[in-house]
Scaffold this active site. Structure first.
Site, PDB file in Angstrom:
ATOM      1  N   GLU A 111       1.004  -1.211  -0.150  1.00 15.53           N
ATOM      2  CA  GLU A 111       0.007  -0.060   0.014  1.00 15.53           C
ATOM      3  C   GLU A 111       0.946   1.379  -0.083  1.00 15.53           C
ATOM      4  OE1 GLU A 111      -2.786   1.303  -0.656  1.00 15.53           O
ATOM      5  OE2 GLU A 111      -4.208   1.085   1.067  1.00 15.53           O
ATOM      6  N   ASP A 112       0.373   2.357  -0.466  1.00 17.38           N
ATOM      7  CA  ASP A 112       1.066   3.547  -0.346  1.00 17.38           C
ATOM      8  C   ASP A 112       0.897   3.994   0.738  1.00 17.38           C
ATOM      9  OD1 ASP A 112      -1.836   4.031  -0.722  1.00 17.38           O
ATOM     10  OD2 ASP A 112      -1.708   5.431  -2.201  1.00 17.38           O
ATOM     11  N   ASP A 115      -3.363   5.228   6.712  1.00 18.17           N
ATOM     12  CA  ASP A 115      -3.832   6.580   7.108  1.00 18.17           C
ATOM     13  C   ASP A 115      -4.908   6.146   8.416  1.00 18.17           C
ATOM     14  OD1 ASP A 115      -4.010   9.509   7.207  1.00 18.17           O
ATOM     15  OD2 ASP A 115      -5.731   9.343   5.891  1.00 18.17           O
ATOM     16  N   PHE A 164      -0.959  16.093   4.572  1.00 22.86           N
ATOM     17  CA  PHE A 164      -1.711  15.538   3.448  1.00 22.86           C
ATOM     18  C   PHE A 164      -0.441  15.496   2.278  1.00 22.86           C
ATOM     19  CE2 PHE A 164      -3.729  15.030  -0.716  1.00 22.86           C
ATOM     20  CZ  PHE A 164      -4.716  13.901  -0.441  1.00 22.86           C
ATOM     21  N   ARG A 177       0.304  12.132  -8.742  1.00 29.05           N
ATOM     22  CA  ARG A 177       1.119  10.768  -8.735  1.00 29.05           C
ATOM     23  C   ARG A 177       2.339  10.671  -9.322  1.00 29.05           C
ATOM     24  NH1 ARG A 177      -3.377   7.558  -6.782  1.00 29.05           N
ATOM     25  NH2 ARG A 177      -5.469   8.028  -7.638  1.00 29.05           N
TER      26      ARG A 177
HETATM   27  P1  IMP Z   1      -6.963   4.723   4.979  1.00 27.81           P
HETATM   28  O1  IMP Z   1      -7.452   6.030   5.573  1.00 27.81           O
HETATM   29  O2  IMP Z   1      -5.649   4.348   5.970  1.00 27.81           O
HETATM   30  O3  IMP Z   1      -7.960   3.878   4.718  1.00 27.81           O
HETATM   31  O4  IMP Z   1      -6.213   5.452   3.735  1.00 27.81           O
HETATM   32  C1  IMP Z   1      -7.082   5.293   2.462  1.00 27.81           C
HETATM   33  C2  IMP Z   1      -6.389   5.787   1.479  1.00 27.81           C
HETATM   34  O5  IMP Z   1      -6.477   7.064   1.291  1.00 27.81           O
HETATM   35  C3  IMP Z   1      -4.698   5.612   0.913  1.00 27.81           C
HETATM   36  O6  IMP Z   1      -4.699   4.312   0.413  1.00 27.81           O
HETATM   37  C4  IMP Z   1      -4.453   6.670   0.195  1.00 27.81           C
HETATM   38  O7  IMP Z   1      -4.813   6.380  -1.415  1.00 27.81           O
HETATM   39  C5  IMP Z   1      -5.353   7.954   0.544  1.00 27.81           C
HETATM   40  N1  IMP Z   1      -4.735   8.721   1.327  1.00 27.81           N
HETATM   41  C6  IMP Z   1      -4.609   8.723   2.809  1.00 27.81           C
HETATM   42  N2  IMP Z   1      -3.728   9.740   3.143  1.00 27.81           N
HETATM   43  C7  IMP Z   1      -3.393  10.196   2.125  1.00 27.81           C
HETATM   44  C8  IMP Z   1      -2.468  11.386   1.711  1.00 27.81           C
HETATM   45  O8  IMP Z   1      -1.811  12.036   2.676  1.00 27.81           O
HETATM   46  N3  IMP Z   1      -2.443  11.991   0.395  1.00 27.81           N
HETATM   47  C9  IMP Z   1      -3.015  11.274  -0.699  1.00 27.81           C
HETATM   48  N4  IMP Z   1      -3.650   9.962  -0.488  1.00 27.81           N
HETATM   49  C10 IMP Z   1      -3.884   9.872   0.887  1.00 27.81           C
HETATM   50 MG    MG Z   2      -4.131   4.247  -2.058  1.00 29.67          MG
END
Ligand code: IMP
Ligand code: MG
Length: 197
Positions: A111-112, A115, A164, A177
């Site tokens: 995963e990238d 969050d 962010f 990206r």
């Molecule tokens: P989660 O909140 O851990 O479920 O993250 C969900 C998705 O939100 C990640 O896979 C990213 O694609 C996107 N995301 C979360 N934080 C960031 C950020 O700081 N920048 C860009 N995308 C984000």
């Molecule tokens: Mg993602």
């Protein structure tokens, strides 16, 4: 001519956006190399099946896959969780499933960013039901301050503050990206006000 006005407004907002480098391309590449070694050390001689989340995880997957020695295969899944702005909806929905079964395989979810953890929690539940031999998680970035779901990654590239970020796969409304580095995105005041709505 409301459309023309809206388009002009969008251009004005973009001009106010700026990106400040947080992690350089060189640091990212060096860290990925170290992670690849660590992963291979943990599973010597096994075929590793990397599963990445479209689209943000793709850059990390391709670099990681090329750094891991030995047998590697990969597959992709897509989920929808984020809207058009910087706020999470907290909801996760599967929009594209894997091509092949992961039963009995050593699976690394790539995963990238970790969050809130909602996406990963959803994926881990889904994959666990499919009976992989091992299930591990590699994330390039970890934002622990934002965590809601009780999940953790086995391999973390960088722990970052609650900002962010964009670049190296991460987007803001599908833009940025393609940056080779990770940067902190600052929005102009108009865009910020809009996102609060
Ligand atoms: P989660 O909140 O851990 O479920 O993250 C969900 C998705 O939100 C990640 O896979 C990213 O694609 C996107 N995301 C979360 N934080 C960031 C950020 O700081 N920048 C860009 N995308 C984000
Ligand atoms: Mg993602």
């Amino acid at each position: 001519m409301a459309e023309a006005r809206a388009a002009k407004q969008k251009v004005r907002q973009r001009k106010k956006e700026s990106v400040r480098v947080l992690i350089t391309a060189g640091r990212i590449q060096r860290r990925i190399h170290a992670l690849a070694k660590e992963i291979r050390r943990d599973f010597p001689g096994e075929r590793l099946h990397l599963v990445s989340v479209l689209k943000g995880g793709v850059f990390f997957l391709t670099d990681l896959a090329r750094s891991i020695p030995g047998e590697v295969s990969f597959d992709f899944i897509a989920v929808a969780s984020y809207g058009q702005n910087t706020h999470s909806s907290g909801q996760v929905r599967l929009t594209r499933d894997l091509d092949s079964s992961i039963e009995g395989r050593t699976v690394i979810v790539v995963e990238d960013i970790l969050d809130t953890g909602m996406t990963l929690q959803y994926l881990l539940r889904l994959f666990q039901q499919r009976k992989p031999k091992h299930l591990r998680v590699a994330v390039l970035l970890d934002k622990p301050e934002r965590r809601i779901a009780a999940v953790r990654a086995d391999y973390v590239g960088f722990t970052i503050p609650n900002e962010f970020v964009v670049g190296y796969g991460l987007d803001y409304s599908e833009r940025y990206r393609n940056l080779s580095y990770v940067g902190i995105l600052t929005l102009g005041s108009a865009a910020k006000a809009e996102n609060k709505e």
